[in-house]
Design an enzyme around this catalytic site. Structure first.
Site: not given
Length: 263
Positions: A140, A153
């Site tokens: 990501s 995350y």
């Protein structure tokens, strides 16, 4: 990037994983679809088999559970038909680091990081021995941006990027292609599950566009594919700047700025 081999996809029941399944099936690849939702997996498998004439096997597994993860890893070690691994399964959390529970953080680390690492480690020796195959890891852009405020995350996704780049250097000469895919905000159920209203966000990419762009990078053999980044030169400069530091890391003594703490 590969022969007409079987593709194993984690998190395959919805979103990015389901679209990867559709796209690889449309290329004539048989599939092994891994997720927790039996009804959705079965429906997807039947649809792809009917539409593309491929085989689509399902494996029900919660990859945060050691026994179920080990079963999928063993399948990757043993099944020589599987030549592509798509490490897609992942989750996010709402809230800040101090508001998130240890149990939730550990579960996210287990899924986003440990499961992907375990499955890559399971399949890599066999692919390297065969001299061919691919590992696609979903990272990501958050892994590049602590400023986005998704600390844990982002840390898991930074790990996946580093892992992918390291494996690319290590396994590339042995014929194994490793790709890191870095989405930005993408319209999937991960937002709903983490308590975020995706419809209130701007600049959200549809999952089908994300996967189609990622597969363009895959076909080109890119080690890192960032579909939302329009200026590719920015990533090139980032990598060149990072690599320019490497010779400076081998020093017998600290840099002058650290030699006198009174200054």
């Amino acid at each position: 990037m590969t022969d007409n081999v079987t593709v194993l996809i984690t998190g395959a029941s919805t979103g990015i994983g389901a679209i990867y399944a559709d796209r690889f099936a449309s290329r004539g690849h048989n599939l092994v679809l891994v997720a927790r939702d039996a009804a959705r997996l079965e429906a997807l498998a039947k649809k792809l088999q009917a539409q593309y004439g491929v085989e689509a096997e399902i494996i029900l597994a919660d990859l945060t559970q050691a026994g179920e993860l080990d079963a999928v890893a063993q399948r990757l070690r043993d099944d020589r038909r599987i030549g592509v691994l798509v490490n897609n399964a992942g989750m996010s959390l709402s809230g800040s680091f101090i508001s998130q529970t240890s149990a939730d953080i550990n579960r996210m680390v287990a899924l986003n990081l440990s499961a992907a690492l375990t499955l890559a480690h399971a399949v890599a020796p066999r692919l390297a021995a065969a001299g061919k195959g691919s590992i696609i890891n979903l990272s990501s852009v958050v892994g590049l941006a602590p400023e986005f405020g998704m600390t844990v995350y982002g840390a898991t996704k930074a790990f996946i990027l580093f892992l992918s780049q390291g494996l690319s250097i290590e396994l590339g000469p042995q014929g194994v292609y490793v790709q890191a895919v870095l989405p930005a905000a993408t319209r999937t159920e991960i937002w709903q599950r983490s308590g975020v209203d995706v419809n209130a966000m701007s600049g959200v990419m549809d999952a089908d566009e994300l996967v189609d762009a990622a597969l363009v990078g895959y076909d080109r053999g890119e080690p890192v594919t960032i579909p939302p980044l329009y200026d590719e030169h920015q990533w090139t400069v980032n990598e060149q700047s990072r690599q320019a530091m490497l010779p400076g890391f081998s020093q017998q003594h600290p840099a002058p700025r650290y030699r006198n703490s009174s200054e």
